[in-house]
Scaffold this active site. Sequence first.
Site, PDB file in Angstrom:
ATOM      1  N   ALA A  20      -5.896  -1.225  -3.834  1.00 48.59           N
ATOM      2  CA  ALA A  20      -4.860  -2.316  -3.894  1.00 48.59           C
ATOM      3  C   ALA A  20      -4.503  -3.078  -2.574  1.00 48.59           C
ATOM      4  O   ALA A  20      -4.293  -4.290  -2.527  1.00 48.59           O
ATOM      5  CB  ALA A  20      -3.383  -1.869  -4.416  1.00 48.59           C
ATOM      6  N   CYS A  38      -3.542  -0.535  -9.490  1.00 42.28           N
ATOM      7  CA  CYS A  38      -2.458   0.643  -9.802  1.00 42.28           C
ATOM      8  C   CYS A  38      -2.366   1.692  -8.781  1.00 42.28           C
ATOM      9  O   CYS A  38      -3.034   2.133  -8.075  1.00 42.28           O
ATOM     10  CB  CYS A  38      -3.178   1.422 -10.796  1.00 42.28           C
ATOM     11  SG  CYS A  38      -2.258   2.782 -11.572  1.00 42.28           S
ATOM     12  N   VAL A  39      -0.749   1.715  -8.109  1.00 47.05           N
ATOM     13  CA  VAL A  39      -0.503   2.365  -7.271  1.00 47.05           C
ATOM     14  C   VAL A  39       0.466   3.440  -7.880  1.00 47.05           C
ATOM     15  O   VAL A  39       1.262   3.084  -8.219  1.00 47.05           O
ATOM     16  CB  VAL A  39       0.117   1.778  -5.972  1.00 47.05           C
ATOM     17  CG1 VAL A  39       0.365   2.550  -4.703  1.00 47.05           C
ATOM     18  CG2 VAL A  39      -0.755   0.551  -5.564  1.00 47.05           C
ATOM     19  N   ILE A  40       0.017   4.698  -7.640  1.00 46.89           N
ATOM     20  CA  ILE A  40       1.059   5.767  -8.075  1.00 46.89           C
ATOM     21  C   ILE A  40       1.655   6.568  -7.339  1.00 46.89           C
ATOM     22  O   ILE A  40       0.801   7.121  -6.247  1.00 46.89           O
ATOM     23  CB  ILE A  40       0.085   6.872  -9.193  1.00 46.89           C
ATOM     24  CG1 ILE A  40      -0.725   5.735 -10.303  1.00 46.89           C
ATOM     25  CG2 ILE A  40       0.957   7.782  -9.811  1.00 46.89           C
ATOM     26  CD1 ILE A  40      -1.678   6.432 -11.172  1.00 46.89           C
ATOM     27  N   ALA A  78       3.190  12.293  -2.623  1.00 48.25           N
ATOM     28  CA  ALA A  78       4.206  13.054  -2.207  1.00 48.25           C
ATOM     29  C   ALA A  78       4.661  12.558  -0.625  1.00 48.25           C
ATOM     30  O   ALA A  78       5.213  13.249   0.010  1.00 48.25           O
ATOM     31  CB  ALA A  78       3.398  14.560  -2.046  1.00 48.25           C
ATOM     32  N   THR A  79       3.739  11.371  -0.329  1.00 48.19           N
ATOM     33  CA  THR A  79       4.112  10.924   0.958  1.00 48.19           C
ATOM     34  C   THR A  79       4.622   9.707   0.924  1.00 48.19           C
ATOM     35  O   THR A  79       4.675   8.937  -0.160  1.00 48.19           O
ATOM     36  CB  THR A  79       2.871  10.824   1.818  1.00 48.19           C
ATOM     37  OG1 THR A  79       1.836   9.806   1.424  1.00 48.19           O
ATOM     38  CG2 THR A  79       2.165  12.148   1.853  1.00 48.19           C
ATOM     39  N   HIS A  97       3.152   6.868   1.731  1.00 50.94           N
ATOM     40  CA  HIS A  97       2.019   5.874   1.533  1.00 50.94           C
ATOM     41  C   HIS A  97       2.332   4.751   0.402  1.00 50.94           C
ATOM     42  O   HIS A  97       2.004   3.685   0.448  1.00 50.94           O
ATOM     43  CB  HIS A  97       0.784   6.686   1.374  1.00 50.94           C
ATOM     44  CG  HIS A  97      -0.495   5.817   1.068  1.00 50.94           C
ATOM     45  ND1 HIS A  97      -1.048   5.607   0.160  1.00 50.94           N
ATOM     46  CD2 HIS A  97      -1.192   5.114   2.272  1.00 50.94           C
ATOM     47  CE1 HIS A  97      -2.088   4.748   0.286  1.00 50.94           C
ATOM     48  NE2 HIS A  97      -2.280   4.584   1.597  1.00 50.94           N
ATOM     49  N   PHE A  99       0.508 -11.375 -10.016  1.00 50.78           N
ATOM     50  CA  PHE A  99       0.593  -9.979  -9.834  1.00 50.78           C
ATOM     51  C   PHE A  99       0.652  -9.021 -10.881  1.00 50.78           C
ATOM     52  O   PHE A  99       1.647  -8.823 -11.802  1.00 50.78           O
ATOM     53  CB  PHE A  99       1.991  -9.675  -9.277  1.00 50.78           C
ATOM     54  CG  PHE A  99       1.972  -8.590  -8.218  1.00 50.78           C
ATOM     55  CD1 PHE A  99       1.621  -8.308  -7.104  1.00 50.78           C
ATOM     56  CD2 PHE A  99       2.990  -7.457  -8.943  1.00 50.78           C
ATOM     57  CE1 PHE A  99       1.936  -7.163  -6.289  1.00 50.78           C
ATOM     58  CE2 PHE A  99       3.102  -6.488  -8.329  1.00 50.78           C
ATOM     59  CZ  PHE A  99       2.436  -6.016  -6.844  1.00 50.78           C
ATOM     60  N   ARG A 114       1.463   1.636 -19.388  1.00 55.60           N
ATOM     61  CA  ARG A 114       1.302   0.264 -19.059  1.00 55.60           C
ATOM     62  C   ARG A 114       0.135  -0.323 -19.000  1.00 55.60           C
ATOM     63  O   ARG A 114       0.035  -1.478 -18.839  1.00 55.60           O
ATOM     64  CB  ARG A 114       1.961   0.016 -17.574  1.00 55.60           C
ATOM     65  CG  ARG A 114       3.322   0.073 -17.715  1.00 55.60           C
ATOM     66  CD  ARG A 114       4.070   0.464 -16.198  1.00 55.60           C
ATOM     67  NE  ARG A 114       5.573   0.545 -16.540  1.00 55.60           N
ATOM     68  CZ  ARG A 114       6.303   1.661 -17.126  1.00 55.60           C
ATOM     69  NH1 ARG A 114       5.510   2.538 -17.350  1.00 55.60           N
ATOM     70  NH2 ARG A 114       7.643   1.526 -16.971  1.00 55.60           N
TER      71      ARG A 114
END
Length: 154
Positions: free
Chosen positions: A55, A79-81, A84-85, A87, A112, A126
């Site tokens: 992305a 797609c950004v999921i 745990a950080t 980022h 977008f 989605r």
Amino acid sequence: MNFEGKLIGKELKVVIVVSRFNDFITGRLLEGAKDTLIRHDVNEDNIDVAFVPGAFEIPLVAKKLASSGNYDAVITLGCVIRGATSHFDYVCNEVAKGVSKVNDQTNVPVIFGILTTESIEQAVERAGTKAGNKGAEAAVSAIEMANLLKSIKA
């Protein structure tokens, strides 16, 4: 005077910039976008696709393509999921800013269609299940915005 973008894709030239990362999701978004463009009379030969690694790389390629003068609209899919950080937060913020900046700099609608979700389940929802297909929704927006800008220039 009212300006309105029609949902007729005939004679439009569209490029889709899609991230390979999370391709089990982005592939579905791409299918939804292409199918929707074709259903709205965009000629399949007038749909180009540019694949990027993730992305974060989308805005640069979107800018290059929008600046080329070859396209009426650019659709961005990714797609950004959340993990745990932190980022996730950095990537989402920078990609959103980058895509917005391309709109401002090129006067080409850059849509977008990048999912930013808390879980894989939300992303799947989605990408063509419970919550529709956000790639398809981005394609409709691209057609409407391309035609709206053409009507304003006229």
